[in-house]
Design a protein around this motif. Structure first.
Motif, PDB file in Angstrom:
ATOM      1  N   VAL A 428      -7.910 -15.061  47.644  1.00 49.25           N
ATOM      2  CA  VAL A 428      -8.806 -14.962  46.497  1.00 49.25           C
ATOM      3  C   VAL A 428      -8.362 -13.747  45.677  1.00 49.25           C
ATOM      4  O   VAL A 428      -8.083 -12.684  46.234  1.00 49.25           O
ATOM      5  CB  VAL A 428     -10.269 -14.802  46.951  1.00 49.25           C
ATOM      6  CG1 VAL A 428     -11.199 -14.704  45.756  1.00 49.25           C
ATOM      7  CG2 VAL A 428     -10.671 -15.969  47.859  1.00 49.25           C
ATOM      8  N   ILE A 429      -8.311 -13.905  44.361  1.00 47.99           N
ATOM      9  CA  ILE A 429      -7.847 -12.824  43.489  1.00 47.99           C
ATOM     10  C   ILE A 429      -8.974 -11.832  43.218  1.00 47.99           C
ATOM     11  O   ILE A 429     -10.134 -12.200  43.085  1.00 47.99           O
ATOM     12  CB  ILE A 429      -7.317 -13.406  42.168  1.00 47.99           C
ATOM     13  CG1 ILE A 429      -6.159 -14.377  42.453  1.00 47.99           C
ATOM     14  CG2 ILE A 429      -6.851 -12.298  41.226  1.00 47.99           C
ATOM     15  CD1 ILE A 429      -5.709 -15.158  41.233  1.00 47.99           C
ATOM     16  N   TYR A 430      -8.608 -10.562  43.126  1.00 39.44           N
ATOM     17  CA  TYR A 430      -9.548  -9.490  42.767  1.00 39.44           C
ATOM     18  C   TYR A 430      -8.814  -8.530  41.838  1.00 39.44           C
ATOM     19  O   TYR A 430      -7.589  -8.617  41.659  1.00 39.44           O
ATOM     20  CB  TYR A 430     -10.034  -8.754  44.019  1.00 39.44           C
ATOM     21  CG  TYR A 430      -8.976  -7.851  44.601  1.00 39.44           C
ATOM     22  CD1 TYR A 430      -9.017  -6.477  44.400  1.00 39.44           C
ATOM     23  CD2 TYR A 430      -7.899  -8.380  45.325  1.00 39.44           C
ATOM     24  CE1 TYR A 430      -8.032  -5.652  44.906  1.00 39.44           C
ATOM     25  CE2 TYR A 430      -6.913  -7.567  45.843  1.00 39.44           C
ATOM     26  CZ  TYR A 430      -6.977  -6.201  45.624  1.00 39.44           C
ATOM     27  OH  TYR A 430      -5.992  -5.382  46.120  1.00 39.44           O
ATOM     28  N   ASN A 431      -9.529  -7.582  41.227  1.00 37.64           N
ATOM     29  CA  ASN A 431      -8.861  -6.564  40.410  1.00 37.64           C
ATOM     30  C   ASN A 431      -9.723  -5.317  40.294  1.00 37.64           C
ATOM     31  O   ASN A 431     -10.743  -5.188  40.965  1.00 37.64           O
ATOM     32  CB  ASN A 431      -8.497  -7.124  39.026  1.00 37.64           C
ATOM     33  CG  ASN A 431      -9.710  -7.406  38.138  1.00 37.64           C
ATOM     34  OD1 ASN A 431     -10.856  -7.121  38.488  1.00 37.64           O
ATOM     35  ND2 ASN A 431      -9.461  -7.972  36.968  1.00 37.64           N
ATOM     36  N   ASP A 432      -9.314  -4.381  39.409  1.00 37.07           N
ATOM     37  CA  ASP A 432     -10.051  -3.135  39.217  1.00 37.07           C
ATOM     38  C   ASP A 432     -11.006  -3.186  38.032  1.00 37.07           C
ATOM     39  O   ASP A 432     -11.768  -2.251  37.808  1.00 37.07           O
ATOM     40  CB  ASP A 432      -9.073  -1.964  39.004  1.00 37.07           C
ATOM     41  CG  ASP A 432      -8.327  -1.618  40.277  1.00 37.07           C
ATOM     42  OD1 ASP A 432      -8.856  -1.892  41.367  1.00 37.07           O
ATOM     43  OD2 ASP A 432      -7.213  -1.074  40.186  1.00 37.07           O
TER      44      ASP A 432
END
Length: 716
Positions: A428-432
């Motif tokens: 699953v993609i995540y970011n800041d």
């Protein structure tokens, strides 16, 4: 001398002209049911689908209805000039374009210029994002993929060419009658820095069908382990084994669910760059620690970035297969080479997987330019920096997934970059970035491009915001609190803690429904979380233009914007989620055709209309489609273990009969791929008095991990 110069330039002109090739007729070859491929020019050795190494699920594709090639795409044109490929794809007058990467601000990209480029998301939908998947799905019911590992400059219905058959009308701005600063054109134009590419077309007839074919062609979706659908907490970066144990103890004391714990950079002997080896000061006996956690039903997930520190024991071997430039002062292994994968496999298996670690959080494989390798970097395989940037996140996902597969053990993790072909990877993609509303738009957009996105929780300014973020996270693919920086806890805001705990426990109750929804992702290619535009019966007329207000500084061209539904979504076939954000007491919710009911009460709320939701602070608005059957289980602090039998509560919504297929397997291995799973048909019918009755029937396998069934008819 002048003649020599003139002769040189004439030769140069002729040489450039010789490189130009206009392709008026593109040959489309069927490669699967409802899928076609065309080859333009000379595609490069690496592309997005080769990096993913996904194989089409032909049996599943063949179960879909046959469909003719979209006739409009017979008019696709291509030119090869100076080592670059130029594509022109027809676009109908009222056609809308969805997809083209994980975007956070908008859904329809008609009238937009983008360069699809793996990067951190910088706050603008300009193509630079974590998953710049060059796949789009049309509102006319087909999808198109440009299978190139290059940055792709894309103009969507914006370029007005002199050779267009139906160019936009020239309108005098002074008349202010229909003038637009972005006149709509009849094509999508693309340019990529390669001497050729593959193009794939995915038939409908609906947008959902096109997305399903795309996902199935890329191996289908994945089914995460059951523990992956529980609640996860990422601990502060320098936590020790004792700190983690104390944290788990607090979760249990508070009665808050927890299925797996994320360890941040401090578990390494060094990070930024990494050694991938346990720090003996904080984790003197990682094997014993991991076993202790597993005995308590807690899985471990390790943070890493794949850049090797000089002090790592494997540095010298990795140096032989690494690129010309460093990241975070660590060398970058070329993951297209078998040797790089073998080195990581040996190290990770010994240090992590063999002692019980269950997954990874793969950081910093996206950008920014000041952090990642430059485009002119070179790698031992011959790839340049641009190509490697477009596929590196996919390569890391594949490599780590294969490691767990060798152990017949499913994993579920986080990643910062992905691309086309990666639907089958359990990441699953995540970011800041941290805008709550934009997180929901990204969740909707993820459904068009075969990736998953998590609206994780990190911090909040108020208890109300904390609760609203937590409610959203618990209705997403990855229910996560990320406390790596500030040590926040679910109970950090005591004024809303009970509501936070309630929604987290509800998440645990809903795992049977979620698990079956992910099974649909695997078997049918259906996104488990999806935009309303992919939902049957959703009316599209909200995409009409709204006039922009003329402003000499902020909006000198009075550019109009399209109304978009980007703040509500479907979770599986039956549930519609409409988040509330901090400061909101109510919100508008658009109901598709058919009767819809309140999830919590079972009361009828509307049909094919816009309603105003006022759920109060305690709940996130959730609605159920007519005939909805929602299988749930008891609220537990840990996810269900293999062999553990739990009671089943089946909630029924509406007054008409319905059916739902409950999927189950052992929850941890890949044995389901060999047919070792069960399916139970949960259905309702009306008796002679017109009253609904529930029935459960095994349609595959003999026995699942659910015991007594309690039917609850929510609509009175």
């Amino acid at each position: 001398m002048n003649r020599k110069i003139l002769s040189f330039f004439l030769c140069l002109v002729f040489a450039v002209s010789a490189q130009a090739q206009k392709i008026d007729i593109i040959t489309w070859e069927p490669v699967a049911n409802g899928v076609w491929k065309a080859v333009v020019g000379n595609p490069e050795a690496i592309d997005l689908l080769k990096a993913a190494e996904s194989k089409p699920r032909e049996e599943a594709l063949n179960r879909m209805p046959s469909q003719d090639f979209p006739a409009v795409l017979n008019e696709v044109k291509a030119e090869l000039i100076g080592g670059k490929t130029y594509l022109r794809v027809p676009l109908a007058k009222d056609e809308l374009v969805y997809g083209l990467g994980l975007n956070f601000k908008r859904m329809n990209h008609t009238g937009q210029v983008m360069e699809l480029h793996v990067d951190h998301y910088g706050g603008k939908d300009n193509g630079r994002t974590h998953a710049p998947v060059p796949f789009y799905v049309s509102s006319n019911g087909y999808g198109v993929l440009i299978n190139s590992a290059r940055y792709i400059k894309t103009h969507v219905g914006l370029t007005a060419r002199t050779d267009h058959k139906n160019p936009p009308k020239e309108i005098d701005r002074n008349a202010r009658n229909g003038w637009s600063s972005r006149p709509r054109s009849e094509e999508i134009e693309m340019m990529l820095g390669a001497p050729g590419t593959e193009i794939y077309v995915f038939a409908g007839p609906t947008m959902m069908n096109a997305v399903q074919r795309y996902n199935l062609f890329n191996g289908g979706g994945f089914i995460p382990p059951k523990w992956g659908l529980g609640f996860t907490h990422r601990t502060p970066t320098l936590f020790s084994d004792k700190d983690v144990e104390e944290e788990v103890n607090k979760f249990d004391e508070k009665g808050f669910p927890l299925s797996f714990v994320g360890l941040e950079p401090g578990w390494h002997t060094a990070s930024y760059p990494c050694t991938f080896e346990w720090d003996p000061r904080r984790f003197p006996n990682p094997e014993e620690f991991s076993k202790k956690m597993l005995d308590r039903g807690i899985r471990l997930n390790l943070w890493l970035n794949p850049y090797v520190a000089e002090k790592a024991s494997t540095f010298d071997e990795f140096a032989k297969v690494s690129g010309t430039h460093k990241v975070w002062n660590g060398i970058v292994p070329d993951l297209t080479l078998p040797r790089s994968n073998e080195l990581f496999d040996s190290l990770f298996t010994k240090e992590h997987i063999d002692i019980g670690v269950s997954g990874y959080k793969i950081d910093e494989v996206d950008g920014y330019d000041v952090w990642l390798w430059p485009d002119f970097a070179r790698f031992p395989s011959g790839l340049d920096g641009e190509q490697m940037r477009q596929v590196y996140g996919t390569l890391v996902q594949k490599m780590t997934t294969d490691m767990f597969r060798k152990k017949n053990q499913r994993t579920y993790g986080l990643v910062r970059a992905s691309n086309a072909g990666a639907s089958r990877f359990p990441y699953v993609i995540y970011n800041d970035y941290y805008n709550h509303k934009d997180f929901i738009t990204a969740l909707c957009n993820s459904s068009f491009i075969g990736v998953l996105w998590t609206p994780e929780v990190r911090a909040s300014r108020t208890g109300e915001e904390w609760l609203r973020r937590m409610q959203t996270a618990c209705f997403s693919p990855f229910a996560m609190l990320n406390a790596w920086a500030d040590g926040t806890k679910p109970w950090t805001y005591p004024e809303v803690y009970e509501q936070v705990k309630d929604v987290a426990l509800l998440r645990m109750q809903m795992i049977p429904y979620l698990y079956s929804t992910f099974a649909q992702y695997y078997f049918e290619g259906t996104p488990p979380f999806r935009a309303m535009q992919l939902t049957e019966g959703f009316f599209p007329d909200l995409d009409a233009k709204a006039e922009g207000k003329l402003d000499g500084t902020k909006n000198p061209y009075a550019e109009g914007k399209r109304k978009e539904v980007k703040d509500q979504y479907m979770m599986g076939d039956y549930l519609m989620v409409a988040p509330l954000f901090a400061g909101e007491k109510e919100r508008k919710v658009i109901l598709p055709k058919g009767n819809w009911y309140d999830f919590y009460t079972g009361e009828f709320v509307g049909n094919n209309q816009t309603i105003t939701a006022k759920p109060g602070l305690d709940h996130i608005p959730v609605y159920v489609r007519e005939g909805g059957i929602i299988p749930m289980t008891e609220a537990k602090l840990r996810a269900q273990k293999p062999g553990e039998v739990l009671p089943l509560e089946v909630r029924v919504y509406g007054k008409e009969p319905g059916a739902y297929t409950l999927y189950d397997d052992d929850g941890v291995t890949f044995d389901y791929e060999k047919g070792n799973y069960t399916q139970m048909l949960l259905s309702t019918t009306k008796d002679k008095k017109g009253k609904l009755r529930g029935k459960a029937k095994m349609i595959k396998g003999k026995k699942n991990q659910y015991g007594k069934i309690n039917w609850v008819f929510m609509t009175k």
